[in-house]
Design a protein around this motif. Structure first.
Motif, mmCIF file in Angstrom:
data_model
loop_
_atom_site.group_PDB
_atom_site.id
_atom_site.type_symbol
_atom_site.label_atom_id
_atom_site.label_comp_id
_atom_site.label_asym_id
_atom_site.label_seq_id
_atom_site.Cartn_x
_atom_site.Cartn_y
_atom_site.Cartn_z
ATOM 1 N N GLU A 107 -2.885 -12.540 0.079
ATOM 2 C CA GLU A 107 -3.605 -11.498 -0.660
ATOM 3 C C GLU A 107 -3.271 -10.152 -0.026
ATOM 4 N N SER A 108 -2.794 -9.231 -0.843
ATOM 5 C CA SER A 108 -2.390 -7.918 -0.324
ATOM 6 C C SER A 108 -3.406 -6.857 -0.735
ATOM 7 N N LYS A 109 -3.617 -5.928 0.175
ATOM 8 C CA LYS A 109 -4.517 -4.801 -0.087
ATOM 9 C C LYS A 109 -3.832 -3.518 0.386
ATOM 10 N N THR A 110 -3.882 -2.501 -0.453
ATOM 11 C CA THR A 110 -3.314 -1.207 -0.066
ATOM 12 C C THR A 110 -4.353 -0.379 0.693
ATOM 13 N N ARG A 111 -3.868 0.524 1.516
ATOM 14 C CA ARG A 111 -4.778 1.347 2.323
ATOM 15 C C ARG A 111 -5.632 2.229 1.444
ATOM 16 N N THR A 112 -5.046 2.747 0.358
ATOM 17 C CA THR A 112 -5.803 3.562 -0.601
ATOM 18 C C THR A 112 -5.584 2.997 -1.993
ATOM 19 N N ALA A 113 -6.477 3.355 -2.890
ATOM 20 C CA ALA A 113 -6.386 2.843 -4.261
ATOM 21 C C ALA A 113 -5.582 3.758 -5.175
ATOM 22 N N ASP A 114 -5.161 4.895 -4.677
ATOM 23 C CA ASP A 114 -4.416 5.850 -5.488
ATOM 24 C C ASP A 114 -3.000 5.336 -5.736
ATOM 25 N N ALA A 115 -2.640 5.148 -7.001
ATOM 26 C CA ALA A 115 -1.321 4.610 -7.344
ATOM 27 C C ALA A 115 -0.193 5.556 -6.944
#
Length: 219
Positions: A107-115
């Motif tokens: 499962e991957s998660k980005t540091r911020t949600a801004d594309a």
């Protein structure tokens, strides 16, 4: 052939029959497990093939965009644009149990949600081809992680299938036939002992009758 070291007793016969019954139950359960593993493995293999084709196509498209971007930009500008990534991806690894096989789940998660954080540069001095290359790599990342997950799952399930297959073969071709031979051997020996005992009893009876007859004649 049954081992000649086996003691042909009724207790040993009962123990071997229980062993045979357990081996047959285990054989059936392992066969069912092997068949279900094979079914799930084939499903995973098909999914893996589709994902690999999709990922390879995505990487090919990204490479083409990078080549075009590099052709339209000087090397110093391109290296500066990609030098300091703005976005960060964290990978969490979990496990999922499938037929006693611990399959990894990524499962991957980005540091911020801004594309837009995937772009680590300003748009003034870079080409749109570079934007397309970065975007195509970002889009293909989930499929790349899923591909790694399914490939590892296929490897683990293939190893479990092979281990289960060896156990099934050992039960089917070694343990169960040996138990059957042992039961046959013990049963045969017990029957022989019983016949021998009957013959001895008949001889003793004849001797007793003969002695009684001679005793009555002397009287």
């Amino acid at each position: 052939m049954a081992s000649t070291q086996i003691t042909p007793t009724r207790m040993e016969l009962t123990r071997t029959k229980k062993k045979l019954a357990t081996a047959r139950r285990g054989h059936k359960l392992l066969k069912d497990k092997r068949d279900e593993l094979m079914r799930q493995f084939l499903d995973l293999a098909r999914e893996n093939m589709e994902l690999r084709q999709k990922v390879e196509a995505g990487i090919l498209s990204a490479n083409k965009n990078f080549v075009i971007a590099r052709a339209g930009m000087d090397a110093a500008t391109l290296n500066t644009a990609l030098m300091a990534p703005k976005q960060e991806v964290n990978l969490e690894v979990g496990k999922k149990n499938v037929m006693s096989v611990n399959i990894p789940v990524f499962e991957s998660k980005t540091r911020t949600a801004d594309a837009n954080d995937i772009y680590s540069y300003g748009f003034a001095f870079t080409s749109s081809d570079l934007d397309g290359a970065v975007k195509s790599l970002a889009d293909i990342l989930p499929d790349m992680l899923k591909l790694a997950e399914t490939e590892k799952a296929c490897q683990l399930m293939a190893a479990e299938i092979e281990k289960t297959r060896r156990r099934v073969n050992a039960l089917e071709h070694v343990i169960i036939p040996e138990a059957q031979e042992t039961i046959k051997y013990i049963t045969m020996k017990l029957d022989e002992n019983e016949r021998s005992s009957q013959i001895r009893l008949m001889k003793v009876k004849d001797m007793m009758l003969e002695d009684a007859h001679h005793y009555s004649e002397r009287a």
